[in-house]
Design a protein around this motif. Structure first.
Motif, PDB file in Angstrom:
ATOM      1  N   VAL A  38      18.325   6.377  -5.533  1.00 23.17           N
ATOM      2  CA  VAL A  38      18.530   5.950  -4.041  1.00 23.17           C
ATOM      3  C   VAL A  38      19.130   7.592  -3.297  1.00 23.17           C
ATOM      4  O   VAL A  38      18.353   7.509  -2.172  1.00 23.17           O
ATOM      5  N   ARG A  39      19.672   8.349  -3.991  1.00 25.73           N
ATOM      6  CA  ARG A  39      20.072   9.490  -2.915  1.00 25.73           C
ATOM      7  C   ARG A  39      18.881  10.255  -2.935  1.00 25.73           C
ATOM      8  O   ARG A  39      18.554  10.937  -1.751  1.00 25.73           O
ATOM      9  N   HIS A  40      17.812  10.280  -3.891  1.00 24.47           N
ATOM     10  CA  HIS A  40      16.438  11.180  -3.601  1.00 24.47           C
ATOM     11  C   HIS A  40      15.800  10.684  -2.678  1.00 24.47           C
ATOM     12  O   HIS A  40      15.235  11.270  -1.876  1.00 24.47           O
ATOM     13  N   VAL A  41      15.800   9.335  -2.537  1.00 29.34           N
ATOM     14  CA  VAL A  41      14.994   8.771  -1.500  1.00 29.34           C
ATOM     15  C   VAL A  41      15.324   9.113  -0.044  1.00 29.34           C
ATOM     16  O   VAL A  41      14.578   8.878   1.014  1.00 29.34           O
ATOM     17  N   LEU A  42      16.853   9.046  -0.230  1.00 26.30           N
ATOM     18  CA  LEU A  42      17.361   9.475   1.201  1.00 26.30           C
ATOM     19  C   LEU A  42      16.998  10.741   1.523  1.00 26.30           C
ATOM     20  O   LEU A  42      16.717  11.276   2.832  1.00 26.30           O
TER      21      LEU A  42
ATOM     22  N   LEU B 264      10.622   1.954  -2.238  1.00 28.58           N
ATOM     23  CA  LEU B 264      10.455   0.907  -2.955  1.00 28.58           C
ATOM     24  C   LEU B 264      10.866   1.082  -4.342  1.00 28.58           C
ATOM     25  O   LEU B 264      10.426   2.238  -4.990  1.00 28.58           O
ATOM     26  N   ILE B 265      11.950   0.564  -4.964  1.00 29.85           N
ATOM     27  CA  ILE B 265      12.459   0.937  -6.221  1.00 29.85           C
ATOM     28  C   ILE B 265      12.976  -0.347  -6.880  1.00 29.85           C
ATOM     29  O   ILE B 265      13.267  -1.228  -6.488  1.00 29.85           O
ATOM     30  N   GLU B 266      12.647  -0.154  -8.410  1.00 31.05           N
ATOM     31  CA  GLU B 266      12.799  -1.223  -9.126  1.00 31.05           C
ATOM     32  C   GLU B 266      13.866  -0.911 -10.168  1.00 31.05           C
ATOM     33  O   GLU B 266      13.532   0.209 -10.990  1.00 31.05           O
TER      34      GLU B 266
ATOM     35  N   LYS C 104       1.065  -1.200   0.124  1.00 32.63           N
ATOM     36  CA  LYS C 104      -0.005   0.033  -0.027  1.00 32.63           C
ATOM     37  C   LYS C 104       0.711   1.278  -0.005  1.00 32.63           C
ATOM     38  O   LYS C 104       0.744   2.214   0.788  1.00 32.63           O
ATOM     39  N   ALA C 105       1.753   1.279  -0.731  1.00 33.49           N
ATOM     40  CA  ALA C 105       2.660   2.532  -1.066  1.00 33.49           C
ATOM     41  C   ALA C 105       2.163   3.580  -2.130  1.00 33.49           C
ATOM     42  O   ALA C 105       1.367   3.170  -2.857  1.00 33.49           O
ATOM     43  N   ASP C 106       2.423   4.811  -1.832  1.00 35.79           N
ATOM     44  CA  ASP C 106       2.231   5.903  -2.802  1.00 35.79           C
ATOM     45  C   ASP C 106       3.186   5.638  -3.868  1.00 35.79           C
ATOM     46  O   ASP C 106       4.385   5.438  -3.725  1.00 35.79           O
ATOM     47  N   THR C 107       2.657   6.234  -4.988  1.00 35.39           N
ATOM     48  CA  THR C 107       3.628   6.208  -6.333  1.00 35.39           C
ATOM     49  C   THR C 107       4.156   7.720  -6.411  1.00 35.39           C
ATOM     50  O   THR C 107       3.242   8.581  -6.300  1.00 35.39           O
ATOM     51  N   ARG C 108       5.576   7.839  -6.602  1.00 41.72           N
ATOM     52  CA  ARG C 108       6.109   9.281  -6.669  1.00 41.72           C
ATOM     53  C   ARG C 108       6.859   8.856  -7.905  1.00 41.72           C
ATOM     54  O   ARG C 108       7.198   8.023  -8.427  1.00 41.72           O
ATOM     55  N   PHE C 109       7.235  10.179  -8.443  1.00 41.35           N
ATOM     56  CA  PHE C 109       8.396  10.231  -9.558  1.00 41.35           C
ATOM     57  C   PHE C 109       9.475  10.964  -9.429  1.00 41.35           C
ATOM     58  O   PHE C 109       9.424  11.909  -8.708  1.00 41.35           O
ATOM     59  N   PHE C 110      10.484  10.692 -10.171  1.00 45.60           N
ATOM     60  CA  PHE C 110      11.616  11.481 -10.005  1.00 45.60           C
ATOM     61  C   PHE C 110      12.590  11.300 -11.567  1.00 45.60           C
ATOM     62  O   PHE C 110      12.362  10.201 -12.175  1.00 45.60           O
ATOM     63  N   GLU C 111      13.084  12.341 -11.782  1.00 44.28           N
ATOM     64  CA  GLU C 111      13.911  12.213 -13.090  1.00 44.28           C
ATOM     65  C   GLU C 111      15.312  11.890 -13.060  1.00 44.28           C
ATOM     66  O   GLU C 111      15.869  12.667 -12.048  1.00 44.28           O
ATOM     67  N   VAL C 112      15.752  10.894 -13.552  1.00 46.70           N
ATOM     68  CA  VAL C 112      17.019  10.506 -13.679  1.00 46.70           C
ATOM     69  C   VAL C 112      17.539   9.931 -14.882  1.00 46.70           C
ATOM     70  O   VAL C 112      16.730   9.711 -15.724  1.00 46.70           O
ATOM     71  N   PRO C 113      18.815   9.927 -15.013  1.00 47.94           N
ATOM     72  CA  PRO C 113      19.547   9.281 -16.473  1.00 47.94           C
ATOM     73  C   PRO C 113      19.273   7.872 -16.414  1.00 47.94           C
ATOM     74  O   PRO C 113      19.295   7.154 -15.338  1.00 47.94           O
TER      75      PRO C 113
ATOM     76  N   MET D  88      17.826  11.361 -19.795  1.00 53.46           N
ATOM     77  CA  MET D  88      16.967  11.935 -18.742  1.00 53.46           C
ATOM     78  C   MET D  88      15.713  11.288 -18.776  1.00 53.46           C
ATOM     79  O   MET D  88      15.177  11.391 -19.957  1.00 53.46           O
ATOM     80  N   ARG D  89      15.178  10.615 -17.891  1.00 53.43           N
ATOM     81  CA  ARG D  89      13.708   9.848 -18.086  1.00 53.43           C
ATOM     82  C   ARG D  89      13.201  10.145 -16.625  1.00 53.43           C
ATOM     83  O   ARG D  89      13.869  10.058 -15.647  1.00 53.43           O
ATOM     84  N   THR D  90      11.666  10.358 -16.440  1.00 55.83           N
ATOM     85  CA  THR D  90      11.012  10.324 -15.324  1.00 55.83           C
ATOM     86  C   THR D  90      10.613   8.997 -14.824  1.00 55.83           C
ATOM     87  O   THR D  90       9.763   8.215 -15.538  1.00 55.83           O
ATOM     88  N   VAL D  91      11.081   8.207 -13.757  1.00 52.32           N
ATOM     89  CA  VAL D  91      10.605   7.064 -13.325  1.00 52.32           C
ATOM     90  C   VAL D  91       9.860   7.185 -12.057  1.00 52.32           C
ATOM     91  O   VAL D  91      10.126   7.958 -11.330  1.00 52.32           O
ATOM     92  N   PRO D  92       9.123   6.009 -11.904  1.00 51.21           N
ATOM     93  CA  PRO D  92       8.164   5.747 -10.812  1.00 51.21           C
ATOM     94  C   PRO D  92       9.163   5.136  -9.605  1.00 51.21           C
ATOM     95  O   PRO D  92      10.156   4.377  -9.963  1.00 51.21           O
ATOM     96  N   PHE D  93       8.783   5.522  -8.383  1.00 52.87           N
ATOM     97  CA  PHE D  93       9.096   4.732  -7.272  1.00 52.87           C
ATOM     98  C   PHE D  93       7.952   4.663  -6.206  1.00 52.87           C
ATOM     99  O   PHE D  93       7.192   5.523  -6.221  1.00 52.87           O
ATOM    100  N   GLY D  94       7.948   3.724  -5.237  1.00 49.58           N
ATOM    101  CA  GLY D  94       7.042   3.842  -4.105  1.00 49.58           C
ATOM    102  C   GLY D  94       7.585   4.310  -2.980  1.00 49.58           C
ATOM    103  O   GLY D  94       8.743   4.226  -2.527  1.00 49.58           O
ATOM    104  N   LEU D  95       6.544   5.075  -2.093  1.00 45.79           N
ATOM    105  CA  LEU D  95       6.825   5.680  -0.928  1.00 45.79           C
ATOM    106  C   LEU D  95       5.715   5.192   0.344  1.00 45.79           C
ATOM    107  O   LEU D  95       4.745   5.323  -0.187  1.00 45.79           O
ATOM    108  N   ILE D  96       6.517   4.786   1.442  1.00 42.59           N
ATOM    109  CA  ILE D  96       5.328   4.461   2.385  1.00 42.59           C
ATOM    110  C   ILE D  96       5.949   5.304   3.517  1.00 42.59           C
ATOM    111  O   ILE D  96       7.193   4.996   4.332  1.00 42.59           O
ATOM    112  N   ARG D  97       4.951   6.401   3.948  1.00 44.78           N
ATOM    113  CA  ARG D  97       5.412   7.059   5.106  1.00 44.78           C
ATOM    114  C   ARG D  97       5.012   6.315   6.595  1.00 44.78           C
ATOM    115  O   ARG D  97       3.495   5.908   6.571  1.00 44.78           O
ATOM    116  N   ARG D  98       6.128   6.285   7.299  1.00 43.24           N
ATOM    117  CA  ARG D  98       5.758   5.712   8.518  1.00 43.24           C
ATOM    118  C   ARG D  98       6.451   6.401   9.672  1.00 43.24           C
ATOM    119  O   ARG D  98       7.568   6.926   9.452  1.00 43.24           O
TER     120      ARG D  98
END
Length: 334
Positions: free
Chosen positions: A95-99, A67-69, A35-44, A50-60
């Motif tokens: 990874v640095r962005h999610v940090l 969650l990264i693929e 049950k993660a939210d979907t966020r987006f970030f631009e990376v090479p 450069m492309r915008t890619v999804p990742f999952g984020l769970i606020r706790r």
């Protein structure tokens, strides 16, 4: 598959369980299950576009989870540059962005990558400095000088990193990361030299990190990304096994009389921790027959074919969905 069953056996109930193994599709299954939210970030991507890619984020409250693929960032789609220049740098930037987002746990799906750089691009994006190399990649592994960890993102030491590997292969050797390089576009000349380059990178990096990671199961996943993650202190676990737990695969198989599984290409790699192998192992323990459906079946699968009661490849020249239904019908209708 379900459509094929409905045509062959009208009214027969079907339990659907998606089975990504760390590669393509892993993020979607994890996102739904957790049950993660979907966020987006631009990376090479692997070629630097450069492309915008999804990742999952769970606020706790006790610490957020990301969650990264890897396939979303450096997957084979769009990888049109020379194989030796492809890099995992974009994954490190994500990874640095999610940090930056304050996460304290990262689940990183490893599989379906277009790269084979032993993860040096990832390491560089996280602050590791390689003497004389601004953007290290596979081509630069032979020119790796001093390695400086003083710039490595210190937040990683306080972050739980879990790598979901799509294969159990180690980094080096004939059954290491080199085993998957040809399907990513590596030519014969490079294949003959690739394992030496990966070993050279391990020889340089392991003493600096004080971690012996090259022989760990899964260190060869995603072109050596598993190796780099292990250097960073990640726990390497089979992606298919975790997905199976989250989706209730064992309970579903126990309720079923017949199990269908498959993947795009079935070959010797299938036996190195891919989804169909895990499904077959569960089915054997529960005494259920399992049928294998593949886009194509390579002769190298033969030593492992006995794990499956029946096997079929998709008929050529037909749309994918139609071909899959036809393959299921061919298995179920005598």
């Amino acid at each position: 598959m379900a459509r094929g069953v409905a045509q062959a056996c009208p009214g027969r109930p079907v339990l659907l369980r998606p089975m990504p193994d760390g590669g393509d599709g892993t993020l979607e299954v994890l996102r739904r299950a957790l049950k993660a939210d979907t966020r987006f970030f631009e990376v090479p991507d692997s070629c630097g576009q450069m492309r915008t890619v999804p990742f999952g984020l769970i606020r706790r409250r006790q610490g957020s989870v990301a969650l990264i693929e890897s396939a979303q960032v450096i997957g084979l789609a769009g990888a049109h540059c020379p194989f030796v220049t492809r890099s995992t740098e974009g994954l490190g930037r994500l990874v640095r962005h999610v940090l930056d987002c304050g996460v304290r746990t990262i689940y990183l799906g490893l599989g379906g990558s277009a790269t084979c750089d032993a993860g040096v691009g990832l390491l560089a994006a996280l602050g590791v400095r390689f003497a004389g190399l601004a953007h290290p990649n596979l081509e630069a592994l032979d020119r790796m000088g001093d390695v400086d960890l003083t710039g490595l993102d210190r937040r990683l030491a306080r972050t739980r990193l879990v790598a979901l590997t799509d294969v159990a292969n180690s980094l080096a050797g004939p059954s290491g990361a080199v085993l998957f390089a040809a399907q990513k576009g590596a030519g014969p000349a490079l294949l003959a030299d690739l394992d030496r380059r990966l070993r050279a990178a391990a020889d340089r990096l392991e003493p600096v990190f004080a971690v012996h990671a090259r022989k760990r199961p899964g260190s060869g996943a995603a072109g050596g990304l598993g190796f780099a993650c292990a250097l960073l202190g990640a726990r390497l676990i089979p992606g298919a096994a975790m997905i199976a737990r989250l989706t209730g695969l064992s309970a579903a198989i126990k309720m079923a009389g017949l199990v269908l599984t498959g993947e795009g290409a079935c070959d010797a790699q299938t036996a190195y921790g891919k989804g169909p192998q895990l499904v077959a192992a569960y089915a054997r323990r529960l005494g259920r027959p399992v049928y294998l459906i593949c886009g194509r079946i390579d002769d190298s699968l033969t030593p492992f074919a006995e794990q499956f009661a029946r096997r079929v490849s998709l008929p050529a020249g037909r749309p994918a969905a139609e071909a899959l239904s036809a393959a299921v019908m061919a298995l179920l209708i005598p």
